[in-house]
Design a protein around this motif. Sequence first.
Motif, PDB file in Angstrom:
ATOM      1  N   MET A 194      -7.292  -0.715   2.984  1.00 16.18           N
ATOM      2  CA  MET A 194      -6.645   0.265   3.867  1.00 16.18           C
ATOM      3  C   MET A 194      -5.549   0.961   3.070  1.00 16.18           C
ATOM      4  SD  MET A 194      -6.332  -1.737   7.437  1.00 16.18           S
ATOM      5  CE  MET A 194      -5.685  -3.160   6.669  1.00 16.18           C
ATOM      6  N   PRO A 195      -5.010   2.050   3.603  1.00 15.07           N
ATOM      7  CA  PRO A 195      -3.940   2.680   2.841  1.00 15.07           C
ATOM      8  C   PRO A 195      -2.620   1.915   2.955  1.00 15.07           C
ATOM      9  CG  PRO A 195      -4.655   4.061   4.695  1.00 15.07           C
ATOM     10  CD  PRO A 195      -5.384   2.779   4.796  1.00 15.07           C
ATOM     11  N   GLY A 196      -1.823   1.997   1.896  1.00 15.02           N
ATOM     12  CA  GLY A 196      -0.419   1.599   1.933  1.00 15.02           C
ATOM     13  C   GLY A 196      -0.134   0.132   2.152  1.00 15.02           C
ATOM     14  N   ILE A 197       1.028  -0.068   2.770  1.00 14.28           N
ATOM     15  CA  ILE A 197       1.574  -1.424   2.869  1.00 14.28           C
ATOM     16  C   ILE A 197       0.724  -2.316   3.780  1.00 14.28           C
ATOM     17  CG2 ILE A 197       3.160  -1.085   4.834  1.00 14.28           C
ATOM     18  CD1 ILE A 197       4.036  -2.817   1.545  1.00 14.28           C
ATOM     19  N   TRP A 198       0.012  -1.686   4.736  1.00 16.08           N
ATOM     20  CA  TRP A 198      -0.863  -2.462   5.610  1.00 16.08           C
ATOM     21  C   TRP A 198      -1.876  -3.229   4.786  1.00 16.08           C
ATOM     22  CZ3 TRP A 198      -0.073  -4.018  10.216  1.00 16.08           C
ATOM     23  CH2 TRP A 198       0.733  -3.261  11.077  1.00 16.08           C
ATOM     24  N   ASP A 199      -2.343  -2.549   3.738  1.00 17.34           N
ATOM     25  CA  ASP A 199      -3.356  -3.192   2.920  1.00 17.34           C
ATOM     26  C   ASP A 199      -2.780  -4.439   2.242  1.00 17.34           C
ATOM     27  OD1 ASP A 199      -6.110  -3.049   1.980  1.00 17.34           O
ATOM     28  OD2 ASP A 199      -5.141  -3.033   0.010  1.00 17.34           O
ATOM     29  N   SER A 200      -1.528  -4.319   1.762  1.00 13.45           N
ATOM     30  CA  SER A 200      -0.910  -5.485   1.109  1.00 13.45           C
ATOM     31  C   SER A 200      -0.824  -6.649   2.084  1.00 13.45           C
ATOM     32  CB  SER A 200       0.497  -5.156   0.632  1.00 13.45           C
ATOM     33  OG  SER A 200       0.494  -3.956  -0.046  1.00 13.45           O
ATOM     34  N   LEU A 201      -0.466  -6.330   3.338  1.00 18.01           N
ATOM     35  CA  LEU A 201      -0.327  -7.404   4.326  1.00 18.01           C
ATOM     36  C   LEU A 201      -1.666  -8.113   4.551  1.00 18.01           C
ATOM     37  CD1 LEU A 201       2.070  -5.747   6.907  1.00 18.01           C
ATOM     38  CD2 LEU A 201       2.518  -7.841   5.624  1.00 18.01           C
ATOM     39  N   PHE A 202      -2.729  -7.295   4.681  1.00 19.03           N
ATOM     40  CA  PHE A 202      -4.050  -7.901   4.901  1.00 19.03           C
ATOM     41  C   PHE A 202      -4.516  -8.644   3.657  1.00 19.03           C
ATOM     42  CE2 PHE A 202      -6.069  -6.745   8.956  1.00 19.03           C
ATOM     43  CZ  PHE A 202      -5.023  -6.023   9.515  1.00 19.03           C
ATOM     44  N   LEU A 203      -4.271  -8.041   2.492  1.00 19.32           N
ATOM     45  CA  LEU A 203      -4.722  -8.684   1.255  1.00 19.32           C
ATOM     46  C   LEU A 203      -4.042 -10.036   1.078  1.00 19.32           C
ATOM     47  CD1 LEU A 203      -6.172  -8.877  -1.420  1.00 19.32           C
ATOM     48  CD2 LEU A 203      -4.359  -7.558  -2.459  1.00 19.32           C
TER      49      LEU A 203
END
Length: 470
Positions: A194-203
Motif C-alpha cells: 500500500m502507499p506510505g506509512i500504512w504499508d510499513s504498519l502492515f509490513l
Amino acid sequence: MTNWIRKLWALLGRPNGAALAFIVAGAGWFVVGTLYGLASAIHLYAPEAFQNIPWLVFSRVRPAHVNTVLYGFVTTMLIGCGLYYVPVLLRRPLWSERLAWGGWALWNVVILSGPIGFAFAYSQGREYTEYEWIFDVLVELVLLAILADLIMTIVYRREDTLYVAVWYFVGTFLWMSGTYPIGNVMWYPHTGAMPGIWDSLFLWFYGHNLPGLLLTPLAVGPLFFVVPRIARAPLYSHTLSLIGFWTLVALYTHIGGHHLLQAPIPAPVKVMAVASSMGMMIPVFVVLLNIWLTARGRGGALLHDPAGRFVITGTLWYVVTCIQGPLQSLPFVQRVTHFNNWTIGHSHIAVLGFAGFIALGTAWHVLPPITGRRLYSDKLVNLQFGLVLVGLGGFFVVLTAAGLVQGSSWNNGETVYRVLSMLPPYMWLRLASGLFIVAGAFVGLFNVLMTVWKGEPYAPPELAGEARPA
Ligand code: HEM
Ligand code: HEM
C-alpha cells in the motif's frame, strides 16, 4: 501408465512420507540458502567481486538468501518434524498423507521461485514478503491444506490428551493462514503493498509475526516433544506450558511497531509495541523454565545425545535472542543499535541459533523412526553442530561489534562514508564465519541423504507417558 500412477498414489499414501520429504527438502534448502548468504557476504566485503552480473547483484541475492533460509530451510524442516510428532502424540497416522504431499509440492514451488524469480528481478521488493502474488496464493493454499489435515487428524485421534506440542503446531497454521494475506497485502495483487506509512504498519505487523507466530511456535512445539523423550522424564508442568502458549498469543501479535520507532506512526502503537516487547520475557522464560526443569538432573543425557545437544543449544540461543530483543525495543537502546549490523546479528542468532538449531536437532531425532534407519553417522551430526556453532558464534560477536561501532560513531556525528571504511575487517570475519555454516549445511545434507539410502535398521526404544510413540 495407469499402473504407474496407482503405484505413485500408493507410495504417496505411506505413513510419514511427507514428513520425510519436508525434512530432506529443508536440508537441501539449507545448502542453497547459505550459498546465497555467502554471495551476499562477499558483496559486503568486496562489492566489485561479481562485476555487476545482473542475477548476482546484492539486491537480488540478499532476498534469495533470506527467504530461502527462513522459509526454505528452517520452516520446511520444522514442518516436516511436526508432521511426524503430531500424529505420534495423537496416536494415529496423519489424516491424509496425500494432502500433506500436495502441500510439500506447492511449498517447494514457492521456495524455488525465490532463487530463480529474484535472480530475474521478479520480486515484490518488500522485505520478508518478496514472493510474487501468485506464490502468496500457493502459500495460503499450503497453510490451509495442512491446517485441514491436522484438524482432521485431531478429530479422529486415539489419544484423549491434546499435548501442548500439538497446540503449537496447529496454532502455527491457524495464525499464519490469517496473518500471511494481511502482511502480504494480498488484496493488491500487482504490488502486494500500500502507499506510505500504512504499508510499513502492515509490513511490520507481519514482520514480527513471522518470527512470533511462525518460527517461534514451530520451534517451541518440538521442545515439548524431544526434551522429555531424550531426558526420559515427564514434562515438568502442564500449567506452565499453557501459560507460555497463551501469553505468546496475547503479546506477540502487536509488537511489530518496535521496528518503526523512528517512523511517524501513532505514538500509542509505539508504546504498545515497546511494552509488549518487554512482556515477551514472560512466554519466553516460562517455556524455557518448564523445559529446563523437565531436563533437570538429566542434562548429561541431553548433551551426550547428538540431537539433544542441538536442541538444548537452541534454547540457549533463545535466551540470548530474547534478552537482546526486548532491550533493543527500547528507544534509547535503538539510538545505538538500529539500522546497523547489530540487528543482523540478532536476526542470525534468532533464526539460525534458536529456530534453526531446534529444527536440526529435532530432525536428527525424528529421522530414525521416520525412515526406520539409524542415522548414517552420529559423528557427522556432531561435526555439523561444531561447524554451525563456531560460524554462528563468529557472526554474533563480529556483527554485534560492527553494529556498536556503527551506532556509536553515528551518534558522535561521524558521517556514514567515514564509518563505512571501518567495516571491511568485520565483513571479512563474517565471511569467514559464514564458510563454517555453509560447510555445516553440506555435511547435514550428505548425512540426511546417506541415512535414507544406507542407514542401518533402527529399533525404537521403549518410552512412557508423553514421550511414548504411537
Ligand atoms: C522476546 C522476543 C523478541 C523481541 C522483543 C524482539 C525485538 C526485536 C526488535 C526490536 C527488532 C528490530 C531491531 C531494529 O530494527 O532496530 C528485531 C528484529 C528482528 N528480530 Fe527480534 N525480537 C524477539 C525475538 C525474536 C525471535 C524469537 C526471532 C526469530 C525466531 C526474531 C527475529 C528477528 C529478525 C529476523 C529481525 C530483523 C528484522 C529486520 O529485517 O529488520 N526476533 N527484533
Ligand atoms: C541458515 C542459516 C542462516 C539464516 C537462518 C540466516 C538468516 C538471515 C536473515 C533473517 C537475514 C536478514 C537480516 C535482517 O534484515 O535483519 C540475513 C541476512 C544476511 N545473511 Fe544470513 N542467514 C544464515 C546464514 C548465513 C550465512 C552462512 C551467511 C554468509 C556466509 C549469511 C550472510 C548474510 C548476509 C550478508 C545478510 C545481509 C546483511 C545485510 O544486509 O547487511 N547468512 N540472514
